[in-house]
Structure formats: C-alpha cells, structure tokens
Scaffold this motif. Structure first.
Motif, PDB file in Angstrom:
ATOM      1  N   ASP A  51      48.027 -10.328  45.622  1.00  0.00           N
ATOM      2  CA  ASP A  51      47.989  -8.905  45.285  1.00  0.00           C
ATOM      3  C   ASP A  51      46.857  -8.292  46.093  1.00  0.00           C
ATOM      4  O   ASP A  51      45.681  -8.509  45.793  1.00  0.00           O
ATOM      5  N   ILE A  70      51.236 -15.286  43.422  1.00  0.00           N
ATOM      6  CA  ILE A  70      51.396 -14.126  44.303  1.00  0.00           C
ATOM      7  C   ILE A  70      50.052 -13.681  44.858  1.00  0.00           C
ATOM      8  O   ILE A  70      49.007 -13.954  44.282  1.00  0.00           O
ATOM      9  N   GLU A 100      60.743  -4.347  43.315  1.00  0.00           N
ATOM     10  CA  GLU A 100      60.243  -5.708  43.236  1.00  0.00           C
ATOM     11  C   GLU A 100      59.925  -6.180  44.643  1.00  0.00           C
ATOM     12  O   GLU A 100      60.815  -6.508  45.415  1.00  0.00           O
ATOM     13  N   TRP A 128      57.091  -8.671  45.810  1.00  0.00           N
ATOM     14  CA  TRP A 128      55.954  -9.556  45.638  1.00  0.00           C
ATOM     15  C   TRP A 128      55.697 -10.341  46.903  1.00  0.00           C
ATOM     16  O   TRP A 128      56.612 -10.708  47.614  1.00  0.00           O
TER      17      TRP A 128
END
Length: 161
Positions: free
Chosen positions: A75, A73, A39, A41
């Motif tokens: 990406d 978030i 995880e 992010w």
C-alpha cells in the motif's frame, strides 16, 4: 512501525475484505466498512524475513503472507508494516535475542522495566539517533517475477522507528 494483526489498535484501522467479518480470528473490535471504488491491489509474495541479516526460521508461506484469500499487499499510502501473528512474534524474539545486559542497547526492547510496556507492546519510547543506530535492519524478501531473482526490501531502523 510494526503492528501485529489481531493485536494492535492499528490493525483494527486496516482494510479488510467484506467476507473477513465471518472470521473473527482475523481482527479485534468492531469493523467499519468503506466502499472500494475499484479492486486494484498490488499483491506480492514474500519469501522470507530477516532481522539484522538473520532469516527468521519457519516464517514463510502463510506464516509470512497470511492466508491466500487475504494476500500480502503493498500500500503505497502506508508507511507501516503489518505482520501475521507468527511473523510478529518471531520478529520480537529476534529483536529480544539481540539484547545484551548493557544499558542503552535498543531501548524499548532490551531492559524494559517489569510492568512496563516496550515498543513491541505498542508503547512509545523517546530515542536518540545513537540509540536508533543500535537497532537492526529488517529485510522482507519478495518472490521474483517469473522465476527471476528475489527482491530484498531492507528497512533500516531510522525508517521503522
């Protein structure tokens, strides 16, 4: 590319937390799960959004970032911008407010024939460089670190079309 969560086929292909399955308001269609090996992010907080330099009123907090358990978030492997339904609708209205009666202004947004789908409905429209130049920039302003200056991220039409 702009996509409205809970409306676009693109949003169905997005990641969702395992506990999102309990809240069907956050997605449409079947969910498919893949493992997340770690995880990590890059969570950000967006303070505001503007179209053509005009801030969208009321589009901040949860209306812009989504609920805290599904944060906003970045990406780095995605070139799309997904918006909450409130932010998507406000963005669409801001684009449509810029329409004039003249042909050639923001094709796919202005003067879309009745019964046809426009860009905000997910339809593809062929656009020339001159037509792309009629579209406004979109700016998402992120909260600054530790009370520092806000960070505006401006996306020109040549990048989102």
């Amino acid at each position: 590319m702009l996509a409205k969560l809970n409306a676009s086929p693109l949003s169905r292909a997005s990641c969702a937390a395992a506990d999102a399955a309990a809240d069907a308001a956050l997605y449409e269609g079947p969910l498919a799960w893949t493992p997340i090996p770690w995880e990590a992010w890059y969570v950000v907080v967006a303070d505001s959004m503007a179209v053509g330099g005009k801030i969208l009123p009321g589009i901040n907090g949860t209306a812009l970032n989504g609920p805290p358990k599904y944060p906003c978030i970045v990406d780095s492997g995605t070139n799309g911008l997904q918006l909450t339904p409130q932010a998507f609708d406000a963005t669409r209205k801001a684009f449509e407010a810029r329409c004039s009666s003249g042909p050639g202004v923001m094709p796919g947004v202005c003067n879309v024939p009745a019964g046809s789908q426009g860009l905000f409905d997910g339809a593809a429209w062929p656009l020339t460089a001159a037509e792309i130049a009629t579209f406004p920039s979109v700016t998402v302003t992120l909260k600054g670190d530790r009370g520092g200056a806000a960070v505006p991220l401006t996306i020109g039409p040549q990048d989102y079309l």
